[in-house]
Design a protein around this motif. Structure first.
Motif, mmCIF file in Angstrom:
data_model
loop_
_atom_site.group_PDB
_atom_site.id
_atom_site.type_symbol
_atom_site.label_atom_id
_atom_site.label_comp_id
_atom_site.label_asym_id
_atom_site.label_seq_id
_atom_site.Cartn_x
_atom_site.Cartn_y
_atom_site.Cartn_z
ATOM 1 N N THR A 49 2.633 -128.209 65.388
ATOM 2 C CA THR A 49 3.165 -128.674 64.111
ATOM 3 C C THR A 49 4.673 -128.819 64.258
ATOM 4 N N SER A 50 5.195 -129.939 63.811
ATOM 5 C CA SER A 50 6.638 -130.173 63.882
ATOM 6 C C SER A 50 7.271 -129.885 62.530
ATOM 7 N N GLY A 51 8.620 -129.824 62.511
ATOM 8 C CA GLY A 51 9.309 -129.767 61.228
ATOM 9 C C GLY A 51 10.274 -128.627 61.023
ATOM 10 N N VAL A 52 10.634 -128.423 59.746
ATOM 11 C CA VAL A 52 11.759 -127.569 59.365
ATOM 12 C C VAL A 52 11.407 -126.085 59.420
ATOM 13 N N LEU A 53 12.300 -125.321 60.032
ATOM 14 C CA LEU A 53 12.195 -123.863 60.091
ATOM 15 C C LEU A 53 13.549 -123.257 59.764
ATOM 16 N N MET A 54 13.531 -122.152 58.991
ATOM 17 C CA MET A 54 14.774 -121.419 58.744
ATOM 18 C C MET A 54 14.779 -120.166 59.605
ATOM 19 N N VAL A 55 15.962 -119.815 60.086
ATOM 20 C CA VAL A 55 16.131 -118.651 60.966
ATOM 21 C C VAL A 55 17.285 -117.810 60.427
ATOM 22 N N ALA A 56 17.104 -116.486 60.425
ATOM 23 C CA ALA A 56 18.134 -115.572 59.905
ATOM 24 C C ALA A 56 19.049 -115.092 61.028
ATOM 25 N N LYS A 57 20.354 -115.115 60.772
ATOM 26 C CA LYS A 57 21.320 -114.702 61.793
ATOM 27 C C LYS A 57 21.780 -113.260 61.610
ATOM 28 N N ASN A 58 21.340 -112.605 60.544
ATOM 29 C CA ASN A 58 21.625 -111.177 60.364
ATOM 30 C C ASN A 58 20.514 -110.559 59.537
ATOM 31 N N ASP A 59 20.468 -109.229 59.517
ATOM 32 C CA ASP A 59 19.359 -108.529 58.867
ATOM 33 C C ASP A 59 19.339 -108.717 57.353
ATOM 34 N N LEU A 60 20.503 -108.778 56.710
ATOM 35 C CA LEU A 60 20.537 -108.961 55.257
ATOM 36 C C LEU A 60 19.953 -110.319 54.874
ATOM 37 N N ALA A 61 20.317 -111.348 55.618
ATOM 38 C CA ALA A 61 19.766 -112.675 55.359
ATOM 39 C C ALA A 61 18.257 -112.677 55.591
ATOM 40 N N HIS A 62 17.817 -112.010 56.637
ATOM 41 C CA HIS A 62 16.391 -111.932 56.957
ATOM 42 C C HIS A 62 15.612 -111.274 55.812
ATOM 43 N N GLN A 63 16.105 -110.167 55.322
ATOM 44 C CA GLN A 63 15.432 -109.456 54.237
ATOM 45 C C GLN A 63 15.359 -110.312 52.976
ATOM 46 N N ASN A 64 16.435 -111.028 52.688
ATOM 47 C CA ASN A 64 16.475 -111.883 51.497
ATOM 48 C C ASN A 64 15.465 -113.027 51.606
ATOM 49 N N LEU A 65 15.437 -113.691 52.738
ATOM 50 C CA LEU A 65 14.521 -114.817 52.923
ATOM 51 C C LEU A 65 13.060 -114.352 52.940
ATOM 52 N N THR A 66 12.819 -113.189 53.529
ATOM 53 C CA THR A 66 11.465 -112.635 53.544
ATOM 54 C C THR A 66 10.983 -112.336 52.133
ATOM 55 N N LEU A 67 11.878 -111.833 51.286
ATOM 56 C CA LEU A 67 11.528 -111.562 49.890
ATOM 57 C C LEU A 67 11.191 -112.854 49.154
ATOM 58 N N GLN A 68 11.955 -113.913 49.408
ATOM 59 C CA GLN A 68 11.660 -115.200 48.775
ATOM 60 C C GLN A 68 10.286 -115.717 49.194
ATOM 61 N N LEU A 69 9.940 -115.543 50.462
ATOM 62 C CA LEU A 69 8.606 -115.923 50.920
ATOM 63 C C LEU A 69 7.533 -115.118 50.211
#
Length: 307
Positions: A142-162
């Motif tokens: 599957t091709s297309g858009v992916l978001m990647v977190a560059k620090n743990d705070l960003a990762h936690q925030n994006l995971t919560l949105q998911l």
């Protein structure tokens, strides 16, 4: 190295040993247990057995879990199609055929190898050395858009949105057969296939809620071009849901027909739109990756054929 010993009681007589151990060792998968058995790390009454061995009363099971191998994932100078980048996140357009993170059989050439080269140490460590920065995945083909977190705070925030289903995820796909309704919603739970454990399936057993909304974009007689929007994000969700309603994806080697036209390298599924709130300023951002050329070429062929 960890050792476990079990003595079989009445309630487990006749049960497969791999199923029994997956119920007892809750932190490991059934496939991992099957690998333990295959590699002679499991004995029954001091004898090696196969994964389908049926348990008997008073069987004594000895399980050895070896120390995990220490893996080193190397940065690789692989070109990335970067849609956006700042100090917290990087958004990329993943090509078809690229594995997102290292796994058995794929320890190089992955998106993670490319990210390690591009970002150096600026990736979140929440998912460990095999999946640094990886918040969500899309399949290899599957091709297309992916978001990647560059620090743990960003990762936690994006995971919560998911988790809260507030992220916009729109896909394009070509599916078999003519979808009569212009739009619809598939609300059907997804879990492991009861027989083929490498597959997912719509099932009420050991499953999780899964919701996919779809809209017909164009019809080609035997095929339909659609947009699918995820409300939840289960493994293979769009592929499983479309097969469930009688419209498997064109090119899908797992859920589609065995004989595939057009000599494709995998399912025609493209993560076109990804929208989320920035983890630092809470402003909504949306990114779009255009359809890859091979996808557009198939659409043109289908248009000509249907006309």
């Amino acid at each position: 190295m960890d050792w476990y010993t079990y003595v079989i009681e009445d309630k487990n007589i006749g049960k497969r040993i791999d199923l029994f151990l997956s119920e007892e060792l809750k932190d490991v998968s059934r496939s991992f247990i099957q690998k333990l058995i295959k590699n002679k790390n499991v004995k029954v009454n001091q004898n090696y057995v196969k994964a389908n061995y049926k348990l008997k009363l008073n069987d004594v099971i000895d399980v050895k879990i070896p120390e995990p191998e220490i893996l080193e994932i190397n940065p690789e100078p692989i070109e990335l199609d970067i849609l956006y980048e700042d100090k917290d996140i990087i958004v990329v357009n993943k090509p078809q055929g690229m594995v997102v993170h290292p796994a058995p059989g794929h320890y190089s050439g992955t998106l993670v190898n490319a990210l390690l080269y591009h970002c150096s140490d600026d990736l979140s460590g929440i998912n460990g050395i095999l999946r640094p920065g990886i918040v969500h995945r899309i399949d290899k083909d599957t091709s297309g858009v992916l978001m990647v977190a560059k620090n743990d705070l960003a990762h936690q925030n994006l995971t919560l949105q998911l988790k809260e289903h507030t992220i916009t995820r729109k896909y394009n796909a070509i599916v078999y057969n003519n979808i009569i309704k212009d739009f619809g919603t598939i609300n059907a739970p997804i879990g492991r296939h009861p027989i083929d454990r490498k597959k997912m399936a719509v099932t009420n057993k050991n499953s999780r809620q899964a919701i996919t909304h779809y809209t017909v974009l164009e019809r080609f007689g035997q095929f339909t071009f659609i947009e699918a929007q995820l409300e939840t994000g289960r493994t293979h969700q769009i592929r499983v849901h479309m097969k469930y309603i009688g419209h498997p994806l064109l090119g899908d080697p797992v859920y589609g027909p065995k004989s595939q036209p057009f000599n494709l390298n995998g399912q025609l599924l493209h993560a076109r739109v990804l929208g989320f709130k920035h983890p630092s300023n809470n402003k909504y951002m949306e990114f779009e990756a255009p359809l890859p050329d091979y996808f557009k070429n198939i659409i043109e062929k289908l248009r000509k054929k249907s006309n």
